[in-house]
Design a protein around this motif. Sequence first.
Motif, PDB file in Angstrom:
ATOM      1  N   ALA A 612      49.797 126.355  47.352  1.00  0.00           N
ATOM      2  CA  ALA A 612      51.142 126.456  47.923  1.00  0.00           C
ATOM      3  C   ALA A 612      51.749 127.774  47.473  1.00  0.00           C
ATOM      4  N   GLY A 613      52.783 128.197  48.203  1.00  0.00           N
ATOM      5  CA  GLY A 613      53.472 129.420  47.833  1.00  0.00           C
ATOM      6  C   GLY A 613      53.086 130.590  48.709  1.00  0.00           C
ATOM      7  N   ARG A 614      53.138 131.763  48.167  1.00  0.00           N
ATOM      8  CA  ARG A 614      52.930 132.999  48.913  1.00  0.00           C
ATOM      9  C   ARG A 614      51.573 133.000  49.624  1.00  0.00           C
ATOM     10  N   GLY A 615      51.611 133.224  50.933  1.00  0.00           N
ATOM     11  CA  GLY A 615      50.391 133.302  51.723  1.00  0.00           C
ATOM     12  C   GLY A 615      49.788 131.973  52.092  1.00  0.00           C
ATOM     13  N   ALA A 616      50.332 130.842  51.587  1.00  0.00           N
ATOM     14  CA  ALA A 616      49.804 129.525  51.913  1.00  0.00           C
ATOM     15  C   ALA A 616      50.614 128.909  53.047  1.00  0.00           C
ATOM     16  N   ASP A 617      50.147 127.783  53.562  1.00  0.00           N
ATOM     17  CA  ASP A 617      50.843 127.126  54.655  1.00  0.00           C
ATOM     18  C   ASP A 617      52.069 126.360  54.173  1.00  0.00           C
ATOM     19  N   THR A 618      52.120 126.029  52.886  1.00  0.00           N
ATOM     20  CA  THR A 618      53.218 125.245  52.329  1.00  0.00           C
ATOM     21  C   THR A 618      54.083 126.120  51.435  1.00  0.00           C
ATOM     22  N   LEU A 619      55.378 126.087  51.657  1.00  0.00           N
ATOM     23  CA  LEU A 619      56.361 126.828  50.864  1.00  0.00           C
ATOM     24  C   LEU A 619      55.967 128.303  50.715  1.00  0.00           C
ATOM     25  N   PRO A 620      55.751 129.016  51.820  1.00  0.00           N
ATOM     26  CA  PRO A 620      55.322 130.424  51.730  1.00  0.00           C
ATOM     27  C   PRO A 620      56.400 131.358  51.219  1.00  0.00           C
ATOM     28  N   GLY A 621      57.630 130.882  51.078  1.00  0.00           N
ATOM     29  CA  GLY A 621      58.692 131.749  50.594  1.00  0.00           C
ATOM     30  C   GLY A 621      58.678 131.989  49.107  1.00  0.00           C
ATOM     31  N   ALA A 622      57.779 131.330  48.369  1.00  0.00           N
ATOM     32  CA  ALA A 622      57.717 131.534  46.922  1.00  0.00           C
ATOM     33  C   ALA A 622      57.194 132.931  46.592  1.00  0.00           C
ATOM     34  N   LYS A 623      57.542 133.414  45.422  1.00  0.00           N
ATOM     35  CA  LYS A 623      57.112 134.745  44.995  1.00  0.00           C
ATOM     36  C   LYS A 623      55.622 134.788  44.707  1.00  0.00           C
ATOM     37  N   ARG A 624      55.071 133.690  44.181  1.00  0.00           N
ATOM     38  CA  ARG A 624      53.677 133.640  43.761  1.00  0.00           C
ATOM     39  C   ARG A 624      52.877 132.661  44.622  1.00  0.00           C
ATOM     40  N   LEU A 625      51.576 132.850  44.600  1.00  0.00           N
ATOM     41  CA  LEU A 625      50.643 131.881  45.172  1.00  0.00           C
ATOM     42  C   LEU A 625      50.210 130.940  44.050  1.00  0.00           C
ATOM     43  N   TYR A 626      50.336 129.632  44.268  1.00  0.00           N
ATOM     44  CA  TYR A 626      50.003 128.639  43.252  1.00  0.00           C
ATOM     45  C   TYR A 626      48.766 127.868  43.692  1.00  0.00           C
ATOM     46  N   VAL A 627      47.748 127.906  42.831  1.00  0.00           N
ATOM     47  CA  VAL A 627      46.457 127.283  43.118  1.00  0.00           C
ATOM     48  C   VAL A 627      46.178 126.248  42.024  1.00  0.00           C
ATOM     49  N   PRO A 628      45.813 125.021  42.399  1.00  0.00           N
ATOM     50  CA  PRO A 628      45.552 124.004  41.362  1.00  0.00           C
ATOM     51  C   PRO A 628      44.256 124.282  40.611  1.00  0.00           C
ATOM     52  N   LEU A 629      44.284 123.989  39.315  1.00  0.00           N
ATOM     53  CA  LEU A 629      43.071 124.005  38.493  1.00  0.00           C
ATOM     54  C   LEU A 629      42.457 122.613  38.581  1.00  0.00           C
ATOM     55  N   ARG A 630      41.281 122.523  39.214  1.00  0.00           N
ATOM     56  CA  ARG A 630      40.699 121.223  39.511  1.00  0.00           C
ATOM     57  C   ARG A 630      39.380 121.026  38.786  1.00  0.00           C
ATOM     58  N   THR A 631      39.113 119.775  38.403  1.00  0.00           N
ATOM     59  CA  THR A 631      37.803 119.358  37.913  1.00  0.00           C
ATOM     60  C   THR A 631      37.330 118.214  38.799  1.00  0.00           C
ATOM     61  N   GLY A 632      36.209 117.615  38.408  1.00  0.00           N
ATOM     62  CA  GLY A 632      35.717 116.497  39.193  1.00  0.00           C
ATOM     63  C   GLY A 632      36.629 115.290  39.148  1.00  0.00           C
ATOM     64  N   ARG A 633      37.480 115.197  38.125  1.00  0.00           N
ATOM     65  CA  ARG A 633      38.348 114.029  38.002  1.00  0.00           C
ATOM     66  C   ARG A 633      39.684 114.237  38.701  1.00  0.00           C
ATOM     67  N   ALA A 634      40.364 115.312  38.412  1.00  0.00           N
ATOM     68  CA  ALA A 634      41.704 115.527  38.980  1.00  0.00           C
ATOM     69  C   ALA A 634      42.134 116.946  38.649  1.00  0.00           C
ATOM     70  N   ALA A 635      43.372 117.289  39.099  1.00  0.00           N
ATOM     71  CA  ALA A 635      43.950 118.596  38.757  1.00  0.00           C
ATOM     72  C   ALA A 635      44.442 118.559  37.307  1.00  0.00           C
ATOM     73  N   VAL A 636      44.167 119.636  36.571  1.00  0.00           N
ATOM     74  CA  VAL A 636      44.580 119.705  35.168  1.00  0.00           C
ATOM     75  C   VAL A 636      45.690 120.731  34.955  1.00  0.00           C
ATOM     76  N   GLY A 637      46.000 121.538  35.967  1.00  0.00           N
ATOM     77  CA  GLY A 637      47.036 122.551  35.825  1.00  0.00           C
ATOM     78  C   GLY A 637      47.173 123.342  37.112  1.00  0.00           C
ATOM     79  N   VAL A 638      47.961 124.403  37.039  1.00  0.00           N
ATOM     80  CA  VAL A 638      48.222 125.242  38.205  1.00  0.00           C
ATOM     81  C   VAL A 638      48.202 126.706  37.773  1.00  0.00           C
ATOM     82  N   ILE A 639      47.591 127.556  38.606  1.00  0.00           N
ATOM     83  CA  ILE A 639      47.590 129.007  38.390  1.00  0.00           C
ATOM     84  C   ILE A 639      48.576 129.633  39.374  1.00  0.00           C
ATOM     85  N   GLY A 640      49.452 130.509  38.870  1.00  0.00           N
ATOM     86  CA  GLY A 640      50.356 131.267  39.718  1.00  0.00           C
ATOM     87  C   GLY A 640      49.960 132.733  39.739  1.00  0.00           C
ATOM     88  N   LEU A 641      49.790 133.306  40.946  1.00  0.00           N
ATOM     89  CA  LEU A 641      49.327 134.683  41.087  1.00  0.00           C
ATOM     90  C   LEU A 641      50.355 135.499  41.853  1.00  0.00           C
TER      91      LEU A 641
END
Length: 932
Positions: A612-641
């Motif tokens: 979500a965020g910059r360049g994504a289809d959801t909430l593109p008005g954000a300053k950063r692009l937010y990508v989830p940190l995922r493992t086989g079980r679930a998301a453990v965090g988020v990276i903002g770029l």
Amino acid sequence: MQLVAPGMRGPLAPTAKKEQHRMPDDNREQAGRPSPEALLEKARAETRGRLKIFLGAAPGVGKTYEMLASGRAKIADGVDVVVGVVETHGRKETQAMLAGFEIVPRVAVDYRGRRLEEMDIDAIIARKPDLVLVDELAHSNAEGSRHPKRYLDVKELLDRGIDVYSTLNIQHVESLNDVVSQITRIRVRETVPDKVIDMADDVEIIDLTPDDLIKRLHDGKVYMANTAERALTNYFTPGNLTALRELALRRTAQRVDDQLLNHMQAHAISGPWAASERVLVSVDHHPASASLVRYAARMASRLRAPWAAVYVETNRSINLSEAERDTLAANLRLAEQLGGEAITVPGRETSEELIRYAASNNVTHIVIGAPKQPTWREWFSPSTADLLIRKAGDISVHVISGDEPKAGAQRGVKAAAARPTFDLRAYLLAIVYVAIALVAGIVLDQVLDVRNLALVFLMAVLTSAVLHGLRPALFSCLLGAFAFNFFFLPPRYTLTISDPESVLALFFFLGVAIVASNLTATVQRQASAARQRARTTEDLYLFSKKLAGTGTLDDVLWATAFQLASMLRVRVVLLLPENGTIAVRAGYPPDDTLDDADIAAARWAWEHNHAAGRGADTLPGAKRLYVPLRTGRAAVGVIGLDSDRRDGPLLTPEQQRLLDALADQAALAIERIQLVADVDQAKLAAEADRLRSALLTSISHDLKTPLAAVLGASTTLRDYFASMSEEDRKDLLSTVVDESERLNRFIANLLDMTRIESGAMEPNSALHDVGDIVGSALRRAAKILSHHGVHVTIPADLPTVRVDPVLFEQVLFNLIDNAAKYAPEGSTVEIKGWANNGIVTGDVMVQVADSGPGIPDDDLDRVFDTFYRVRKGDQVRAGTGLGLSICRGFVEAMGGTITAANRPDRSGAVFTIRLPRPQEITNDITKLEDMK
């Protein structure tokens, strides 16, 4: 209905794996050569047992019954079959089918005071049958078992070469857990990873129509009457059962398709075998590729087929401009958004690589854009579409005229942006290289033939190609030809050529220079790309080593933020969940300020596990692009770029793949640290639960027993005092005193243990004689030792020790009490003292030994644990489990150690205390020795 997926083993489906975005060169098998991965999987399969899963859409369809029936058929064929575990759930047909099987007894496991039974893996391995029947593959084993899940037990049996039949319901498959929950409104807690089904050699689906299954419920063949009514109301509705049937059939069909693909790759069958449809679309950096991607998505939807968008990275890809790279990234991202796979394949020629990929992955349809080049060029250079049609064989090729946007329609892309940038410095240096060649030619003109001087100018051309690329090399080629003609070909200093051989030499020089510069520039680009990939691989390797060596969450987060920022050239923030929300935990450069739009985008990415965020289809008005940190079980965090670049996508395709690799490594490292913390927390909780249970048990027994004796004796004295003899009164009063002392010791032990665990223990140490403290402890324990002998060996010259006399006496009393408790009446308790390694420098040792049954080897390291009591068979020995724990706490508080062992002939337990010799005693003895 039964659908069986037999025979072909091993999951290998590149188009079915989200993370396989790039195929390395060594994975692309040549035509007619089996896939190395498929052959390796086949070789591994020959060393392990075979797994067959009986898959059902819902409970009650007859999986266990069919498994037992198949087992009976194997017995009839002479196969050695045993039952590891089968749950009949009271169903008469299943119980009748189970009769006659050899059943391996289950092993008992104690869990929170309850006795549970689990499959005995060791007994099955020792029995080593040909085939074992294991029911309910998704079952969670009781705590304390070797493996937490039954499917891990099955994997161990397979690794031992034992074949396994097992059963599984579709709602227990991990990847379908959310889908099943949405359909049935019931969340299934016991799941198995999808790789378990992929590991199966055979999958047999056991199916009943919804009406037949509901009838079985009404007839009481699945659950008891009251349970069946609730099931019919909540879970076993016709709609739910129909949806679960479709999930089971689709998952089995997917497994069959994977097995077919693996069989084709293992046997070098180029395909396609149109058992199922697969769609491939060729994409590139042209905007028209977007319409091709949409067409392929529509086709795959109609065919209900998986599909992939493939970009072939050739030598020309290195020269793409930033605008073209942005367009390519947008096309690949569009394919992922529409449900396809975005795959990059390195290669020399687009049509060859597309055919090779399609043949190895059983693709049945290829979608490609119509050629845009003029017709006359077809005579010299056939288009990719023409080459595909000629080479496709049985693969259908769909040539589509994509809709290319007009110039300027692409946001932020100008027409001139596609042109390569003009580097004036490279062309000036090309002039310098030719000038140097000219000077060298003038010098060598005296000794070389004029035609050989062309080699000097060829060196200038090659130098330009290696250092600056193709266009400066072509410029130096033309400039060198001019200089060669003007200065060396007769008549000199004119552009006229009089000798026909010189004309031919000049043209050959031009041809060789152009070809050589082209080849050299190509090799230079390839070498540059190889160096870049090598640097990226090395950086990833070093990053993985750094993560493996970090032990705290903060170190992992800061290392990840720095690595992302340095390799992607962006600003990075890392967010982790905290107290029900998500907060910034690290950043590079450090930045913990997020506006409302960024916080909303980060929270959405975390909650929905999508960017979500910059360049994504959801909430593109954000300053950063937010990508989830995922493992086989679930998301453990988020990276903002974030970066200063405002036009086009934030990341190129190469950077996106690099981000995926870095994020996967970071997510696994974060999960590892969190799991370690969870395990530590679970251990603390389990230990607290054990201590609480042990404390309640001790209080209920060791506090209640003396209180009952005191209450009984005192009540008897009160009610029958006048009628009792003097001797009976003394006996009852003695009982009151003895039990009160016992109660006092128990309470004192509890208080001492509390002081030890709270860290409030401060010994009042001074120099004391060990013999005196031993004598005091024996006088205090005289009543306890009334039925035992005591043998004390304390040398008169044993050095004094620095101890707290009260604490050390309590240690000796507890050890003597323990010895008297376990040693038989009439036996001897031995107390010894000596100086280890000599009188001058050795430590002081004190040992208490009894003649009891000794301590089991497994309990030697645990006898000093709080509330731990040694077992004798199935019985726990009497006692509070505090005495020895207090001994260890007191001795360690005084700077010593205590250990437990058995006599060499195992005729009793031995407890040894080691106390350090005071330094002042050692110094005094040393001075006396020196004076002598």
